[in-house]
Design an enzyme around this catalytic site. Structure first.
Site, short mmCIF file in Angstrom:
data_model
loop_
_atom_site.label_atom_id
_atom_site.label_comp_id
_atom_site.label_asym_id
_atom_site.label_seq_id
_atom_site.Cartn_x
_atom_site.Cartn_y
_atom_site.Cartn_z
N ASP A 91 -30.04 -13.87 1.66
CA ASP A 91 -30.23 -12.81 0.78
C ASP A 91 -28.77 -12.54 0.31
O ASP A 91 -28.50 -11.12 0.26
CB ASP A 91 -30.80 -11.63 1.53
CG ASP A 91 -31.14 -10.49 0.58
OD1 ASP A 91 -31.24 -10.69 -0.60
OD2 ASP A 91 -31.29 -9.22 0.94
N VAL B 252 -25.75 3.12 6.98
CA VAL B 252 -24.50 2.60 7.25
C VAL B 252 -23.56 3.77 7.23
O VAL B 252 -23.42 4.55 6.22
CB VAL B 252 -23.88 1.59 6.47
CG1 VAL B 252 -22.57 1.28 6.87
CG2 VAL B 252 -24.50 0.30 6.63
N THR C 154 -30.31 -2.93 3.35
CA THR C 154 -31.56 -3.44 3.18
C THR C 154 -32.47 -3.09 4.75
O THR C 154 -33.52 -2.95 4.87
CB THR C 154 -31.67 -4.99 3.25
OG1 THR C 154 -30.78 -5.33 2.03
CG2 THR C 154 -33.11 -5.22 3.09
N GLY D 183 -31.10 -0.69 7.22
CA GLY D 183 -30.66 0.63 7.82
C GLY D 183 -29.44 1.19 7.19
O GLY D 183 -28.85 0.76 6.51
N VAL E 148 -22.24 5.87 4.35
CA VAL E 148 -21.66 4.93 3.05
C VAL E 148 -22.91 4.62 2.33
O VAL E 148 -22.68 4.47 1.31
CB VAL E 148 -21.26 3.46 3.92
CG1 VAL E 148 -20.83 2.61 2.68
CG2 VAL E 148 -20.09 3.83 4.71
N GLY E 149 -23.99 4.72 2.99
CA GLY E 149 -25.09 4.19 2.08
C GLY E 149 -26.25 3.70 2.89
O GLY E 149 -26.26 3.56 4.21
N1 PVB Z 1 -20.63 -0.93 3.48
C1 PVB Z 1 -20.73 -3.43 7.95
N2 PVB Z 1 -19.84 -2.54 7.12
C2 PVB Z 1 -20.18 -2.20 5.78
N3 PVB Z 1 -21.56 -1.98 5.15
C3 PVB Z 1 -21.62 -1.61 4.16
C4 PVB Z 1 -19.54 -1.27 4.07
C5 PVB Z 1 -19.25 -1.61 5.32
N4 PVB Z 1 -18.07 -1.76 6.11
C6 PVB Z 1 -18.69 -2.56 6.88
N5 PVB Z 1 -18.54 -0.43 3.35
C7 PVB Z 1 -18.48 0.08 2.12
C8 PVB Z 1 -17.45 1.28 1.97
C9 PVB Z 1 -17.31 2.17 0.80
C10 PVB Z 1 -18.13 1.85 -0.33
C11 PVB Z 1 -19.09 0.76 -0.05
CL1 PVB Z 1 -20.12 0.19 -1.25
C12 PVB Z 1 -19.16 -0.26 1.26
C13 PVB Z 1 -18.07 2.39 -1.55
O1 PVB Z 1 -18.85 3.42 -1.79
O2 PVB Z 1 -17.28 2.05 -2.43
N6 PVB Z 1 -22.75 -1.62 3.41
C14 PVB Z 1 -22.89 -1.06 1.94
C15 PVB Z 1 -24.45 -0.50 2.03
C16 PVB Z 1 -24.77 0.46 3.06
C17 PVB Z 1 -24.63 0.11 0.68
C18 PVB Z 1 -22.81 -2.11 0.90
O3 PVB Z 1 -23.60 -3.08 1.31
C19 PVB Z 1 -22.03 -2.47 8.48
C20 PVB Z 1 -21.33 -4.67 7.39
#
Ligand code: PVB
Length: 304
Positions: A137, A18, A14, A16, A10-11
């Site tokens: 944050d 995901v 801060t 680690g 996913v990305g």
């Molecule tokens: N993104 C837990 N978690 C997630 N952490 C992030 C998630 C997510 N779901 C559960 N979901 C998404 C899915 C698709 C997109 C995005 Cl931005 C977030 C998309 O590409 O549109 N974390 C991300 C970061 C890793 C960038 C956003 O804060 C782990 C809490």
């Protein structure tokens, strides 16, 4: 970890990486967060355990991302690693706002959606604060959105306490200062729940503007952004400000009136925003009080 089929990354947050993954048994989509909590021979460090139980406790709220379970695995070098398994949400507020900002679909977010998201955010923050937990944050990137259901959930919680908010993420990506409260920027050491309400105010304004309110690129520039709009704080509106560790002499600006920078907000919305953006943390509205503000009178609260 064989229980999960790892899908795409996913990305990088801060703390680690995901990954999107699927629970092979149930078909449920999950998000795997590989944490930097490296374990030694003794097992999971007690600070990490405290954080995980905190997350477990808080994630019973609808407005906090749910932690489903914790898996520890040995990686290929025999080093133990901790994976946090969360429910999966399909985007974050940063990307969500971007879809409204970018051509050819450029338009404001519907006022009722801003109202609903802000209400859910205040609910989640009030829940954390009632358990004595500060997020510290809050920013659009760690507010996750279920687009279908119009639900907003707070993520990246609690970890901030074990690791303290870093200046750079583990990938050296610069951590944003845009949502940071003035007392934190000025080096106050015993800060309070009010730091989160400052961030909530910045996020509220950003949903309306589709543009960050205070996009500073250093701690000093961040303060100047704030002071240029709200006026340079004084001992009168913020007793003790000039005794804070990082206080300097700043240019003297008069308050500009927030309405000039968020013309999208109507009177009740502006009034709530002003109450979130008070310099003196003691004067800033709490999450719980915000929920009762007239701005939310027209919201159908039965859905929450
Ligand atoms: N993104 C837990 N978690 C997630 N952490 C992030 C998630 C997510 N779901 C559960 N979901 C998404 C899915 C698709 C997109 C995005 Cl931005 C977030 C998309 O590409 O549109 N974390 C991300 C970061 C890793 C960038 C956003 O804060 C782990 C809490």
């Amino acid at each position: 970890m064989e229980k999960y089929e790892k899908l795409e990354k996913v990305g990088e947050g801060t703390y680690g990486k995901v990954y999107k993954a699927k629970d092979k048994e149930t078909g449920q989509l999950v998000a795997l967060k590989k944490t930097r909590l490296e374990m030694d021979e003794e097992g999971v460090p007690p600070t990490a355990l405290r954080e995980v139980s905190l997350l477990q406790m808080l994630s019973h709220s609808l407005y906090i991302v749910r932690l489903l379970c914790v898996e520890h695995v040995d990686n290929k070098h025999g080093k133990p690693l901790l994976y946090l398994v969360f429910e999966y949400l399909d985007t974050d507020l940063k990307k969500f706002i971007d879809t409204y900002r970018k051509a050819p679909n450029s338009r404001n977010l519907p006022p009722s959606l801003i109202q609903s998201f802000l209400y859910q955010l205040c609910k989640g923050v009030a829940h954390c604060h009632s358990h004595g937990v500060l997020h510290r944050d809050l920013k659009p990137q760690n507010l996750l959105i279920d687009k279908e259901k119009g639900i907003l959930k707070i993520a990246d919680l609690g970890l901030g306490r074990a690791f303290t908010v870093p200046l750079k993420s583990y990938t050296h990506e610069i951590v944003t200062l845009w949502y940071r409260a003035p007392e934190v920027l000025l080096g106050s050491t015993h800060y309070s729940t009010a730091v989160d309400m400052w961030s909530v105010g910045c996020i509220f304004a950003e949903m309306a503007r589709r543009q960050a309110l205070f996009p500073g690129d250093s701690e000093y520039q961040q303060l100047l952004h704030i002071f240029r709009l709200l006026g340079t704080p004084t001992e009168k509106n913020w007793p003790g400000v000039s005794s804070l560790r990082d206080w300097h002499v700043y240019p003297q600006w008069e308050p500009q009136g927030i309405e000039r920078v968020v013309p999208q907000l109507e009177a009740d919305g502006l009034d709530l925003l002003v109450k979130m953006m008070k310099f003196n943390p003691a004067d800033r509205i709490s999450a719980k009080a915000a929920l009762d503000h007239p701005y939310f009178d027209s919201l159908d609260k039965s859905q929450f």
